[in-house]
Structure formats: C-alpha cells, structure tokens
Motif scaffolding. Structure first.
Motif, short mmCIF file in Angstrom:
data_model
loop_
_atom_site.label_atom_id
_atom_site.label_comp_id
_atom_site.label_asym_id
_atom_site.label_seq_id
_atom_site.Cartn_x
_atom_site.Cartn_y
_atom_site.Cartn_z
N GLY A 50 4.16 -1.29 -2.77
CA GLY A 50 4.16 -2.70 -2.44
C GLY A 50 4.15 -2.99 -0.95
N ARG A 51 4.23 -1.94 -0.12
CA ARG A 51 4.26 -2.17 1.33
C ARG A 51 3.13 -1.42 2.04
NH1 ARG A 51 8.27 -4.59 3.61
NH2 ARG A 51 8.19 -3.34 5.52
N LEU A 52 2.05 -1.17 1.33
CA LEU A 52 0.91 -0.47 1.93
C LEU A 52 0.29 -1.28 3.07
CD1 LEU A 52 -0.87 0.97 -1.25
CD2 LEU A 52 0.57 2.18 0.40
N VAL A 53 0.15 -2.57 2.86
CA VAL A 53 -0.44 -3.42 3.90
C VAL A 53 0.44 -3.42 5.14
CG1 VAL A 53 -1.15 -5.78 4.48
CG2 VAL A 53 -1.60 -4.87 2.19
N ASP A 54 1.76 -3.47 4.93
CA ASP A 54 2.69 -3.44 6.06
C ASP A 54 2.57 -2.13 6.81
OD1 ASP A 54 3.79 -5.98 5.49
OD2 ASP A 54 5.09 -5.10 3.96
#
Length: 203
Positions: A50-54
């Motif tokens: 859920g934090r790949l973009v971050d």
C-alpha cells in the motif's frame, strides 16, 4: 553444599518431563493472549504494497513487519493470576511415606511447580502453604448456661505455615531446596510429636 544439590537434582530429575510439559502449556496459554499485528511505517521488513507510490517518491518508511500489539490506552490492566498450592504435612505423611511414597510425591509436585513457573511471574503469582495437622485447645464458652454447668468446649484448630509467599518465589536451587527441606522437617517433627503425645497419654 554438594550433597544438598545432588539431593535436589534427584527430585528434579524425577519430574523433569512433567516440568517441560507444564512449561509448554504455560507458553501456549501466553501466546494465545498476545495478538500479533502488522506494524507499518517501518524502515525495514516486508515491503508494504500500500506504500509503493510513497517509496517511489522517496519515502523510506515503506516497510511492515509482524509484532505484538500494545495494549490500548485506557484498557483495563491484566493482573497476574494468584494461585495457592496447599500441601498436607501432618504426621501421617511421614509415617506412611515408606508404604505409598505420599511425602515423596508432595516434594516432587512442589519441585515441579517451582521450576515450571520460573519466568512466568508476570502471569502467575503463587504461594505454597503447608498444613501441619490439627492441634487442640480448650476454649471457655461465652454462654452463661455453659458457664453454669462448668463445661469446656474442645476446639480443633488447623495449624499451617506459608512456605512461599505471593510475589516472592525462590530464586535459585538453594532456595527451592530449602522449601523441600522445610516440608520434610515439619512432616518428620509432626509424626514424632504425635508419637510423644500418644505415649504421654498412655502413661
């Protein structure tokens, strides 16, 4: 001394399997009470989908790992359980030990409890109490009728001692062996004391 350590080890060896089994039960019970959750925003561990973009944007806290959930603020405190072990150390325990080993089994049981409960003080507080048999004393009745008849009531009282207090378990082999010594000595004294009383009554 060395002889005392050998004596304690002999009792310990006789219940070593039971100690392991009891500790496994306690470990399993403790594990069921600890809820494991995902701890997010970690610097290492498993990549959090859920934090790949971050992560692409340069954020470093994009990992997660399993951990024990901390209690919620304001949640009721879980107090340790209080357990009391009561053992009979009357004269019969020593007198008939040669026939059925009843005193030996009590010493083994105490050893098993003391050894298995090491490290679980945060979960279980225990005490060990010994019942030393019955004593007798004469108590004058407060009833005016009994006083007028000049009667006395025989009251049986149960004598006991606390071998291990709550929150103060024996810390090492020496202290645990001292508990066994005290138990054996009281049972031995009880049978000799009752024999002496019986002899005096016959005379």
């Amino acid at each position: 001394n060395e002889a005392e350590f050998d004596a304690y080890d002999a009792v310990l060896d006789s219940v070593s399997k039971e100690i392991v089994q009891l500790r496994l039960v306690l470990d399993a019970a403790e594990s069921r009470q600890q809820e494991r959750v995902w701890q997010k925003f970690q610097l290492d561990g498993e990549l959090d989908d859920g934090r790949l973009v971050d992560g692409v944007a340069g954020e470093r806290h994009v990992y997660r790992k399993r951990g024990i959930k901390q209690p919620d603020i304001g949640a009721p405190q879980r107090l340790p359980k209080r357990v009391r072990f009561v053992f009979d150390l009357s004269g019969s325990m020593y007198r008939f030990n040669g026939e059925d080993g009843r005193l030996d089994r009590s010493l083994e049981a105490v050893t098993m409890f003391m050894e298995a409960l090491q490290g679980f003080e945060h979960k279980i507080l225990y005490s060990i109490v010994a019942i030393l048999g019955t004593g007798a004393r004469l108590v004058l009745s407060f009833s005016s009728i009994v006083h007028s008849l000049n009667l006395k009531l025989l009251v049986r009282i149960q004598c006991s001692i606390e071998l291990v207090q709550y929150g103060k378990p024996p810390r090492n082999k020496k202290e645990r062996f001292k508990v066994l010594q005290t138990m054996f000595a009281h049972a031995q004294y009880a049978v000799h004391h009752s024999t002496a009383q019986h002899s005096a009554a016959q005379q």
